[in-house]
Design a protein around this motif. Structure first.
Motif, PDB file in Angstrom:
ATOM      1  N   GLY A 125      -1.928 -24.023  -5.532  1.00 35.22           N
ATOM      2  CA  GLY A 125      -3.150 -23.626  -4.836  1.00 35.22           C
ATOM      3  C   GLY A 125      -4.352 -24.446  -5.247  1.00 35.22           C
ATOM      4  O   GLY A 125      -5.111 -24.938  -4.404  1.00 35.22           O
ATOM      5  N   ASN A 126      -4.538 -24.621  -6.552  1.00 35.54           N
ATOM      6  CA  ASN A 126      -5.671 -25.389  -7.058  1.00 35.54           C
ATOM      7  C   ASN A 126      -5.374 -25.812  -8.481  1.00 35.54           C
ATOM      8  O   ASN A 126      -5.434 -24.993  -9.406  1.00 35.54           O
ATOM      9  N   LYS A 127      -5.066 -27.087  -8.657  1.00 34.80           N
ATOM     10  CA  LYS A 127      -4.655 -27.579  -9.973  1.00 34.80           C
ATOM     11  C   LYS A 127      -5.780 -27.442 -11.001  1.00 34.80           C
ATOM     12  O   LYS A 127      -5.541 -27.096 -12.156  1.00 34.80           O
ATOM     13  N   GLN A 128      -7.019 -27.713 -10.582  1.00 41.95           N
ATOM     14  CA  GLN A 128      -8.139 -27.634 -11.517  1.00 41.95           C
ATOM     15  C   GLN A 128      -8.387 -26.204 -11.967  1.00 41.95           C
ATOM     16  O   GLN A 128      -8.641 -25.942 -13.145  1.00 41.95           O
ATOM     17  N   SER A 129      -8.303 -25.268 -11.032  1.00 38.78           N
ATOM     18  CA  SER A 129      -8.472 -23.856 -11.396  1.00 38.78           C
ATOM     19  C   SER A 129      -7.360 -23.401 -12.338  1.00 38.78           C
ATOM     20  O   SER A 129      -7.593 -22.632 -13.271  1.00 38.78           O
ATOM     21  N   ALA A 130      -6.144 -23.894 -12.089  1.00 39.11           N
ATOM     22  CA  ALA A 130      -5.013 -23.555 -12.958  1.00 39.11           C
ATOM     23  C   ALA A 130      -5.256 -24.051 -14.378  1.00 39.11           C
ATOM     24  O   ALA A 130      -4.976 -23.349 -15.356  1.00 39.11           O
ATOM     25  N   LEU A 131      -5.797 -25.273 -14.511  1.00 37.08           N
ATOM     26  CA  LEU A 131      -6.120 -25.809 -15.837  1.00 37.08           C
ATOM     27  C   LEU A 131      -7.176 -24.967 -16.537  1.00 37.08           C
ATOM     28  O   LEU A 131      -7.096 -24.702 -17.741  1.00 37.08           O
ATOM     29  N   MET A 132      -8.184 -24.517 -15.786  1.00 34.63           N
ATOM     30  CA  MET A 132      -9.246 -23.686 -16.362  1.00 34.63           C
ATOM     31  C   MET A 132      -8.716 -22.344 -16.843  1.00 34.63           C
ATOM     32  O   MET A 132      -9.244 -21.751 -17.784  1.00 34.63           O
ATOM     33  N   LEU A 133      -7.658 -21.877 -16.192  1.00 37.33           N
ATOM     34  CA  LEU A 133      -7.050 -20.597 -16.584  1.00 37.33           C
ATOM     35  C   LEU A 133      -6.067 -20.761 -17.739  1.00 37.33           C
ATOM     36  O   LEU A 133      -5.423 -19.793 -18.151  1.00 37.33           O
ATOM     37  N   GLY A 134      -5.928 -21.979 -18.247  1.00 39.54           N
ATOM     38  CA  GLY A 134      -5.050 -22.215 -19.398  1.00 39.54           C
ATOM     39  C   GLY A 134      -3.600 -22.443 -19.038  1.00 39.54           C
ATOM     40  O   GLY A 134      -2.719 -22.368 -19.909  1.00 39.54           O
ATOM     41  N   ILE A 135      -3.310 -22.732 -17.761  1.00 40.32           N
ATOM     42  CA  ILE A 135      -1.929 -22.979 -17.321  1.00 40.32           C
ATOM     43  C   ILE A 135      -1.563 -24.426 -17.608  1.00 40.32           C
ATOM     44  O   ILE A 135      -2.336 -25.346 -17.321  1.00 40.32           O
ATOM     45  N   ASN A 136      -0.397 -24.636 -18.180  1.00 40.14           N
ATOM     46  CA  ASN A 136       0.101 -25.986 -18.432  1.00 40.14           C
ATOM     47  C   ASN A 136       0.658 -26.542 -17.121  1.00 40.14           C
ATOM     48  O   ASN A 136       1.803 -26.267 -16.741  1.00 40.14           O
ATOM     49  N   ARG A 178       5.304 -14.489 -15.292  1.00 43.82           N
ATOM     50  CA  ARG A 178       4.090 -15.286 -15.438  1.00 43.82           C
ATOM     51  C   ARG A 178       4.321 -16.733 -15.007  1.00 43.82           C
ATOM     52  O   ARG A 178       3.470 -17.329 -14.333  1.00 43.82           O
ATOM     53  N   LYS A 179       5.462 -17.296 -15.389  1.00 41.52           N
ATOM     54  CA  LYS A 179       5.759 -18.672 -15.005  1.00 41.52           C
ATOM     55  C   LYS A 179       5.864 -18.812 -13.490  1.00 41.52           C
ATOM     56  O   LYS A 179       5.439 -19.819 -12.922  1.00 41.52           O
ATOM     57  N   GLY A 180       6.433 -17.805 -12.854  1.00 44.56           N
ATOM     58  CA  GLY A 180       6.534 -17.833 -11.407  1.00 44.56           C
ATOM     59  C   GLY A 180       5.169 -17.802 -10.744  1.00 44.56           C
ATOM     60  O   GLY A 180       4.904 -18.539  -9.776  1.00 44.56           O
ATOM     61  N   ARG A 181       4.264 -16.972 -11.263  1.00 46.35           N
ATOM     62  CA  ARG A 181       2.913 -16.915 -10.709  1.00 46.35           C
ATOM     63  C   ARG A 181       2.168 -18.230 -10.949  1.00 46.35           C
ATOM     64  O   ARG A 181       1.312 -18.618 -10.157  1.00 46.35           O
ATOM     65  N   ASN A 182       2.519 -18.909 -12.038  1.00 49.10           N
ATOM     66  CA  ASN A 182       1.887 -20.201 -12.322  1.00 49.10           C
ATOM     67  C   ASN A 182       2.186 -21.236 -11.239  1.00 49.10           C
ATOM     68  O   ASN A 182       1.373 -22.122 -10.974  1.00 49.10           O
ATOM     69  N   PHE A 183       3.369 -21.135 -10.619  1.00 42.16           N
ATOM     70  CA  PHE A 183       3.728 -22.057  -9.539  1.00 42.16           C
ATOM     71  C   PHE A 183       2.681 -21.997  -8.426  1.00 42.16           C
ATOM     72  O   PHE A 183       2.235 -23.024  -7.914  1.00 42.16           O
ATOM     73  N   TYR A 184       2.310 -20.755  -8.039  1.00 40.81           N
ATOM     74  CA  TYR A 184       1.317 -20.566  -6.980  1.00 40.81           C
ATOM     75  C   TYR A 184      -0.047 -21.092  -7.409  1.00 40.81           C
ATOM     76  O   TYR A 184      -0.762 -21.720  -6.619  1.00 40.81           O
ATOM     77  N   ALA A 185      -0.418 -20.836  -8.653  1.00 41.38           N
ATOM     78  CA  ALA A 185      -1.719 -21.269  -9.149  1.00 41.38           C
ATOM     79  C   ALA A 185      -1.832 -22.791  -9.152  1.00 41.38           C
ATOM     80  O   ALA A 185      -2.841 -23.356  -8.732  1.00 41.38           O
ATOM     81  N   VAL A 186      -0.785 -23.473  -9.607  1.00 35.98           N
ATOM     82  CA  VAL A 186      -0.793 -24.937  -9.662  1.00 35.98           C
ATOM     83  C   VAL A 186      -0.828 -25.527  -8.255  1.00 35.98           C
ATOM     84  O   VAL A 186      -1.565 -26.480  -7.983  1.00 35.98           O
TER      85      VAL A 186
END
Length: 347
Positions: free
Chosen positions: A222-233, A212-220
């Motif tokens: 790709g789009n920091k705001q979308s990552a925040l909306m998904l609950g990613i720190n 999950r942490k590895g996938r978070n790298f891509y999310a952050v």
């Protein structure tokens, strides 16, 4: 609303993975095309398996450092201090082994501690104080280079017996040897650093793909705001990326030290630029969100192969290598631009 945001985030992740796969395939195809072309048209050394293993031996440290660079670039950052960290690690370990009669195991721990120290400080400044990663890592690069000179001014070779024995250790690759000019069969081999580099690539690939942490790298990235909306720190993710990059720079520095067997303030000069180039050639976007350590691995191999081809063609001047690397980078940047344009149209 939450459901819609989650769907959009999932769609974005799938597109990022698709772009990553496409760029990876392109990188691998380009590498094999170059290497097979060299075997066909230049032959000689390229036909021997040991030539390929020598590329790995010479670039094991770069592979490790470039993998760390890829992690940071996936999150949308950059770290240009990895070369300075590698030089500092080499000098500190050399002084410890030769002047303090140390042992290689403790020297390895020193290397890891130095890398983690840089990763911790730079990660904190970037993630929690929101300072630009280029500025932070630029300061880190200058600090590491300066500290290297303070630790010891003059270059010297390490004569510690335990370290020399470790440095000279070779791992035989069965069935891949060749017959030399006098008709004697010579086994193919790799250095210990190559095993460390391959393990780093495999572990990081699994981390990015299946955790999950590895996938978070891509999310952050790709789009920091979308990552925040998904609950990613986001801050913690950026901090982790820089921490891992620092750790890998420390490990890469020790592998580099194992290969050269000496301490010098000029060691690992340009390592950070080669790491960035390898990451880009391997399919990592400078804008973040797309990248793969397998691609970075082949990016390093492609860089070294093109340098060997230029050298084998008799173009020994340094500028020819620079020109070919620049042309290669431009090619892959154009490919990335095309993919980004396609991505914008589809969205």
């Amino acid at each position: 609303m939450a459901k819609s945001g989650k769907t959009a985030g999932g769609s974005h992740a799938k597109k990022s993975l698709s772009d990553t796969t496409l760029l990876l395939v392109i990188t691998i195809v380009v590498f094999f095309a170059m290497y097979i072309g060299a075997m066909v048209f230049q032959g000689k050394g390229f036909l021997k398996p040991q030539t390929f293993f020598n590329i790995l031996n010479a670039n094991a440290a770069l592979i490790i450092a470039a993998c760390g660079m890829t992690l940071v670039m996936i999150t949308g950052g950059i770290d240009i201090s990895v070369g300075g960290v590698a030089a500092l690690v080499s000098m500190c370990c050399a002084v410890y082994l030769d002047y303090h009669n140390g042992n290689p195991a403790v020297a390895c721990l020193i290397a890891i501690a130095i890398g983690l120290g840089f990763g911790l400080v730079q990660g904190f400044l970037v993630a929690y104080l929101d300072i630009q990663p280029f500025i932070v890592s630029l300061a880190g690069m200058f600090f590491a280079r300066g500290m290297t000179t303070i630790v010891h001014t003059n270059p010297f070779n390490v004569e510690n017996e335990a370290f020399v024995a470790l440095k000279d250790t070779r791992i035989t690759v069965p069935g891949m040897g060749s017959v030399n000019k006098i008709g004697k069969y010579v086994d193919a081999y790799v250095e210990i650093g190559v095993i460390v580099a391959l393990l780093a690539v495999i572990i990081l690939f699994c981390f990015l793909r299946w955790t999950r942490k590895g996938r978070n790298f891509y999310a952050v990235g790709g789009n920091k705001q979308s990552a925040l909306m998904l609950g990613i720190n986001v801050k913690r993710t950026k901090f982790l990326a820089h921490l891992l990059c620092g750790l890998l720079a420390g490990i890469g520095g020790f592998v580099y030290f194992l290969h050269v067997g000496s301490g010098s303030a000029s060691h690992a000069s340009g390592l950070e630029m080669n790491a960035i180039a390898a990451s880009i050639i391997g399919g990592t976007l400078l804008t973040g969100g797309v990248g793969n350590v397998i691609g970075t691995f082949f990016g390093v191999l492609s860089l070294s192969t093109i340098q060997n081809i230029v050298s084998s063609a008799g173009l020994d001047q340094a500028w020819w290598t620079g020109i070919t690397v620049a042309a290669m980078l431009c090619l892959f940047l154009i490919i990335q631009s095309v993919i980004m344009a396609r991505k914008k149209r589809s969205s």
